[in-house]
Scaffold this motif. Sequence first.
Motif, PDB file in Angstrom:
ATOM      1  N   GLY A  77       0.779  -1.227   0.000  1.00  0.00           N
ATOM      2  CA  GLY A  77       0.000   0.000   0.000  1.00  0.00           C
ATOM      3  C   GLY A  77       0.806   1.270   0.000  1.00  0.00           C
ATOM      4  O   GLY A  77       0.324   2.320   0.429  1.00  0.00           O
ATOM      5  N   ARG A  78       2.026   1.233  -0.475  1.00  0.00           N
ATOM      6  CA  ARG A  78       2.863   2.438  -0.558  1.00  0.00           C
ATOM      7  C   ARG A  78       3.836   2.277  -1.716  1.00  0.00           C
ATOM      8  O   ARG A  78       4.123   1.156  -2.156  1.00  0.00           O
ATOM      9  N   PRO A  79       4.378   3.373  -2.251  1.00  0.00           N
ATOM     10  CA  PRO A  79       5.245   3.279  -3.434  1.00  0.00           C
ATOM     11  C   PRO A  79       6.584   2.624  -3.113  1.00  0.00           C
ATOM     12  O   PRO A  79       7.057   2.652  -1.966  1.00  0.00           O
ATOM     13  N   TYR A  80       7.186   2.054  -4.130  1.00  0.00           N
ATOM     14  CA  TYR A  80       8.475   1.389  -3.963  1.00  0.00           C
ATOM     15  C   TYR A  80       9.564   2.382  -3.556  1.00  0.00           C
ATOM     16  O   TYR A  80      10.525   2.011  -2.866  1.00  0.00           O
ATOM     17  N   SER A  81       9.423   3.632  -3.948  1.00  0.00           N
ATOM     18  CA  SER A  81      10.411   4.646  -3.576  1.00  0.00           C
ATOM     19  C   SER A  81      10.506   4.801  -2.063  1.00  0.00           C
ATOM     20  O   SER A  81      11.559   5.161  -1.527  1.00  0.00           O
ATOM     21  N   GLN A  82       9.417   4.522  -1.361  1.00  0.00           N
ATOM     22  CA  GLN A  82       9.426   4.627   0.092  1.00  0.00           C
ATOM     23  C   GLN A  82      10.274   3.514   0.712  1.00  0.00           C
ATOM     24  O   GLN A  82      10.917   3.715   1.733  1.00  0.00           O
ATOM     25  N   LYS A  83      10.269   2.358   0.083  1.00  0.00           N
ATOM     26  CA  LYS A  83      11.148   1.273   0.541  1.00  0.00           C
ATOM     27  C   LYS A  83      12.609   1.660   0.335  1.00  0.00           C
ATOM     28  O   LYS A  83      13.475   1.364   1.182  1.00  0.00           O
ATOM     29  N   LEU A  84      12.902   2.333  -0.780  1.00  0.00           N
ATOM     30  CA  LEU A  84      14.279   2.677  -1.106  1.00  0.00           C
ATOM     31  C   LEU A  84      14.827   3.785  -0.218  1.00  0.00           C
ATOM     32  O   LEU A  84      15.963   3.702   0.256  1.00  0.00           O
ATOM     33  N   PHE A  85      14.028   4.824  -0.001  1.00  0.00           N
ATOM     34  CA  PHE A  85      14.543   6.027   0.663  1.00  0.00           C
ATOM     35  C   PHE A  85      13.947   6.283   2.039  1.00  0.00           C
ATOM     36  O   PHE A  85      14.238   7.304   2.654  1.00  0.00           O
ATOM     37  N   GLY A  86      13.127   5.363   2.521  1.00  0.00           N
ATOM     38  CA  GLY A  86      12.640   5.487   3.879  1.00  0.00           C
ATOM     39  C   GLY A  86      11.315   6.213   3.980  1.00  0.00           C
ATOM     40  O   GLY A  86      10.835   6.847   3.032  1.00  0.00           O
ATOM     41  N   ASN A  87      10.720   6.125   5.169  1.00  0.00           N
ATOM     42  CA  ASN A  87       9.419   6.739   5.422  1.00  0.00           C
ATOM     43  C   ASN A  87       9.545   8.239   5.622  1.00  0.00           C
ATOM     44  O   ASN A  87      10.626   8.746   5.954  1.00  0.00           O
ATOM     45  N   PRO A  88       8.455   8.969   5.419  1.00  0.00           N
ATOM     46  CA  PRO A  88       8.471  10.402   5.726  1.00  0.00           C
ATOM     47  C   PRO A  88       8.919  10.639   7.171  1.00  0.00           C
ATOM     48  O   PRO A  88       8.606   9.854   8.068  1.00  0.00           O
TER      49      PRO A  88
END
Length: 500
Positions: A240-251
Amino acid sequence: MKWVENQEYYYEDEPIRLTAERAGSLPPKEYRKMWELAFGSPFSRNNDAKIFYLQARYMEHFEDDCPYEREVLHYFPTYQSLSMAELRGYFTWRTRLRHGKLEKTSLSYAYLYIYELLHQIGSETKEEGLEALLWFYEQYGELDPGIRHYTERWIADYAIYYDLPAELVKDYVNADFDAALVALRDCDTVDDETLFPAIMRLSSYHLERSKAFKKYPEELSQVLCGAYRRLNARYAGRYGRPYSQKLFGNPARVPYTPFRSAVFFGHERHAHYEYRVSPVQCYLCERNRWSLERGYFSSQRDRTLGVFVRAADRLVREAYGVKPPLKVGTETKTMIRFISEAIEEQKKNAAPKVEFDLSKLSGIRRSSDAVGQRLMTEEERYVEAEPPTLQAQNDAASSSSKAQVQAEPASGQPGMQAQEGSASLTCILSGNELRFAQILLYGGDLQEFLLENHLMASVLAEAVNEQLYDEFADTVIEFDGNTPVLVEDYRDDLKGMIPS
C-alpha cells in the motif's frame, strides 16, 4: 584591551603612556564602542552570537586603513576573538572589498564576512543580502574553495530564514533530488522522459558509463522505466505504498537549525512559519523552534536501486549481444523477472509491423517457380534477420563464450573471458597494474614498489579502474587523501579473481 580617559591605552593589562606623536596612532573611537557593547553594558552577559550581531550592526558602515599581513587563524571567528591588529586588518580588507577590490585573505576573515552577510550587514533588503552572499560564494570561492562547503548550505538557509522564493536557491536546496523522488513516487503518471533521468539521478550505479547505454540508450531507458513501473505496482499492491518509500525510507520530521556551524543570532522571530521547498520538503517554525518535514529518510543515492539498474544493464547486454557481459550481481528474482518482461515488451514494440494485402494472394499463387524460389529466399532471410528470443540469445551467448575460451590460447590477450562470465584479471591487467592491485588487496610495501618502478599511484589507479570498468561498471580503487584504497564492496570479488 581597556580604554581610559587619561590617554592611557591598556593592552593585555599593561599601560602604555602615549606621547603627542603616538596619540594619533590610537585605533579609531569606534573600536572603543565595540568593546563597550561586549563588556561595558548589560549585553556582556549574552552569548557570543548576540554580541557579534550587536557589534556588526554598529560597525556596519565603518571603514579602516590599517592592513594586517599575517595569517589569522580562529575557529568560529568573531570580533572578540581577534586582536586589535587583526581586527583593524579585517575592517581594512572589508573596506577594500566593498570598494571593488577582491583580495584573497585569511579564511577566518572570509568567514567573518560571511557571518555578517547572514545577518544582512551591509544590505538594505533581504534580496540584496542574498545577492551579496551568492556573489561572494562564486567570486571569492574561485580564490579559496574552502568557503564553499558550508556556505552552500547557508545560502539555502538564508532563503528559508528570510522567506525568499525557493526558485532563487533551487541549486542549493537539493531540488533535483526531490524532483527525482517525486517522479519515482508518481511513476505511473509521468512519462519515460521524466522517470528515466530520475532513476539515473537516484541510483548508485552510474549507467551513463555503460557500453550498453552508449549503444542502446533508448532501449535501456524503455526497459528500465517499464521494469520499475512493474516493481512499483507489485510493491504498492502488497504494502500500500510506493516502492520509492522502501528505497529512501518513510516520511520523517527532524529538528533543524538554520545556519548550523555559523556564528548566527536569530534576530527575527517566527511564531508560526512554514516554508515549502518542494512537494516532499517543508521547513516549519513554531515559537522559534525549527523542524524539517520531508518525504524520505535518506537523501543519498540508493544501492538497492543501483543493483536494479545494473541488473537491467546486464540483461540488456545479453539480449542485444553487447560485449563484454556483466557477471550476475545481487539482484533478486523479482527484479530479473520484471526486467526480462520489459525487454520482451520493448523488442515487441520495436519490431516492424508487416501488413498483408490479401487481394494479391491469387497473383502470387500463379507466379512461376522461379519467382516462388526467390520469395522463399527472401523469407528465409527475413526469418534470419528477426531478433531471437531472450532465451535463445542467452543460450547462444553462453555457447559463444565457452567456445571463445576453448579456442583462445592463454597468451595474455586483453579481454580473455573465463567460464561463467568471470574474467581472468591476470590477462586483463599488465604487470605493474596487476602488482599494484595485488599490494592493495593482499598487502605489501606500496611506496617501495612505486619508487623502484618510477610509478605514480594515481596513474596506476586510473589505469586499473579503466581496465576493470567493464567487469564492475564502477570504480574499484579510490583515494583516501593521497592513499589508494580498494572499495570494500568489491574486495571479495577481487580476491576470487586476482592471485595473491
